[in-house]
Design a protein around this motif. Sequence first.
Motif, PDB file in Angstrom:
ATOM      1  N   ALA A  37      42.316  38.389  32.628  1.00  0.00           N
ATOM      2  CA  ALA A  37      42.612  38.231  33.947  1.00  0.00           C
ATOM      3  C   ALA A  37      41.942  39.457  34.581  1.00  0.00           C
ATOM      4  N   GLY A  38      41.569  40.228  34.009  1.00  0.00           N
ATOM      5  CA  GLY A  38      40.457  41.677  35.374  1.00  0.00           C
ATOM      6  C   GLY A  38      39.220  40.779  35.272  1.00  0.00           C
ATOM      7  N   THR A  61      38.378  37.677  37.229  1.00  0.00           N
ATOM      8  CA  THR A  61      38.600  36.305  38.479  1.00  0.00           C
ATOM      9  C   THR A  61      37.291  36.591  39.316  1.00  0.00           C
ATOM     10  N   THR A  76      54.170  29.134  44.647  1.00  0.00           N
ATOM     11  CA  THR A  76      54.494  31.062  44.631  1.00  0.00           C
ATOM     12  C   THR A  76      54.937  31.596  45.733  1.00  0.00           C
ATOM     13  N   CYS A  84      50.192  34.268  39.617  1.00  0.00           N
ATOM     14  CA  CYS A  84      50.541  34.528  38.326  1.00  0.00           C
ATOM     15  C   CYS A  84      48.676  35.816  38.563  1.00  0.00           C
ATOM     16  N   ALA A  85      49.158  36.585  37.553  1.00  0.00           N
ATOM     17  CA  ALA A  85      48.133  38.229  37.653  1.00  0.00           C
ATOM     18  C   ALA A  85      46.671  38.015  36.815  1.00  0.00           C
ATOM     19  N   GLY A  86      46.020  37.883  38.007  1.00  0.00           N
ATOM     20  CA  GLY A  86      44.655  37.496  37.878  1.00  0.00           C
ATOM     21  C   GLY A  86      44.174  36.059  39.351  1.00  0.00           C
ATOM     22  N   CYS A  87      45.585  35.708  39.481  1.00  0.00           N
ATOM     23  CA  CYS A  87      45.097  34.016  39.853  1.00  0.00           C
ATOM     24  C   CYS A  87      44.441  34.245  41.241  1.00  0.00           C
ATOM     25  N   ARG A 127      54.511  35.495  43.682  1.00  0.00           N
ATOM     26  CA  ARG A 127      54.878  34.817  42.214  1.00  0.00           C
ATOM     27  C   ARG A 127      53.753  34.215  41.854  1.00  0.00           C
TER      28      ARG A 127
END
Length: 292
Positions: free
Chosen positions: A213-214, A216, A45, A13-16, A11
């Motif tokens: 997000a992209g 990282t 997560t 986050c997108a980009g974590c 779970r």
Amino acid sequence: MEESLFAPGHRACAGCGMPTAIKLVLDAAGPNTIVASPTGCLEVTSTPFPESSWRVPWVHSLFENAAAVASGVELALKRFKKEDINILVIGGDGSTFDIGFGAISGMFDRGHRITYVCYDNEAYMNTGVQRSGSTPFCAKTTTTPTGKLSLGNPRPKKDMPAIAVAHRVPYVATASIAYPVDLRRKVERSLSAEGPAYIQVNAPCITGWNYEAGDTIEQARLVVETCLLPLIEYVDGVLVGVKKVRRKRPVEDYLKTQGRYRHLFKAEGGAEVIAQIQAMADANAEKFGLVD
């Protein structure tokens, strides 16, 4: 391709950056591994009951005692003559730098053969982006807000690698998800250390750092290229490895991409703070010989 030991479907986050760090660490350690983790982003997560992303034995402990739990696991394995199993603690900077620091110090002092991996996202991200001992100078958090009387966190980032070296930890290193081969190599080397090891992995946080997000991996690369994060290795207290920076970039290139530093480009006194941060980066470059 071998199945990853950290399964998809978590779970985060997108980009974590954290799941990438965990995947690389486990890929290097292999299936013959036991992991203890404190409370934090990783725990909430990766293990929403009744599901789990872990394909190795994993135990969740309290915020403050993961290193103590892992120490007990190591002693139990010794008792049953199963000393060929890798033991890892994987925790965030809140547990590592602050709440669990006493247990970590004890683990180091007793000489347990455990590799402690800190995924460092530089604040208490799980509970609302509060400042931790790892939060950089003048970064904005919910407990170090910006305004007329503040330009963010007034304290410098705690130097945990130096603290580990001061404990005479046999192997100490810093790493980044932007350099996966380097990270995996360091994990493998840590597991052969005669005693404890400490690896600090920079793992950008999209929500706490406030970037696209992209971006990282670019964030993880920029902090190295600006010399704010030296990638280094110590063996028995001696600096044995330094990753060189081909082209040293100004700290503005890193700071301007993140919302947590946006105030420095607008507020009165911001330019002076940026100059201070640049001086920190320059000091790292000189101390570790980062630039040829």
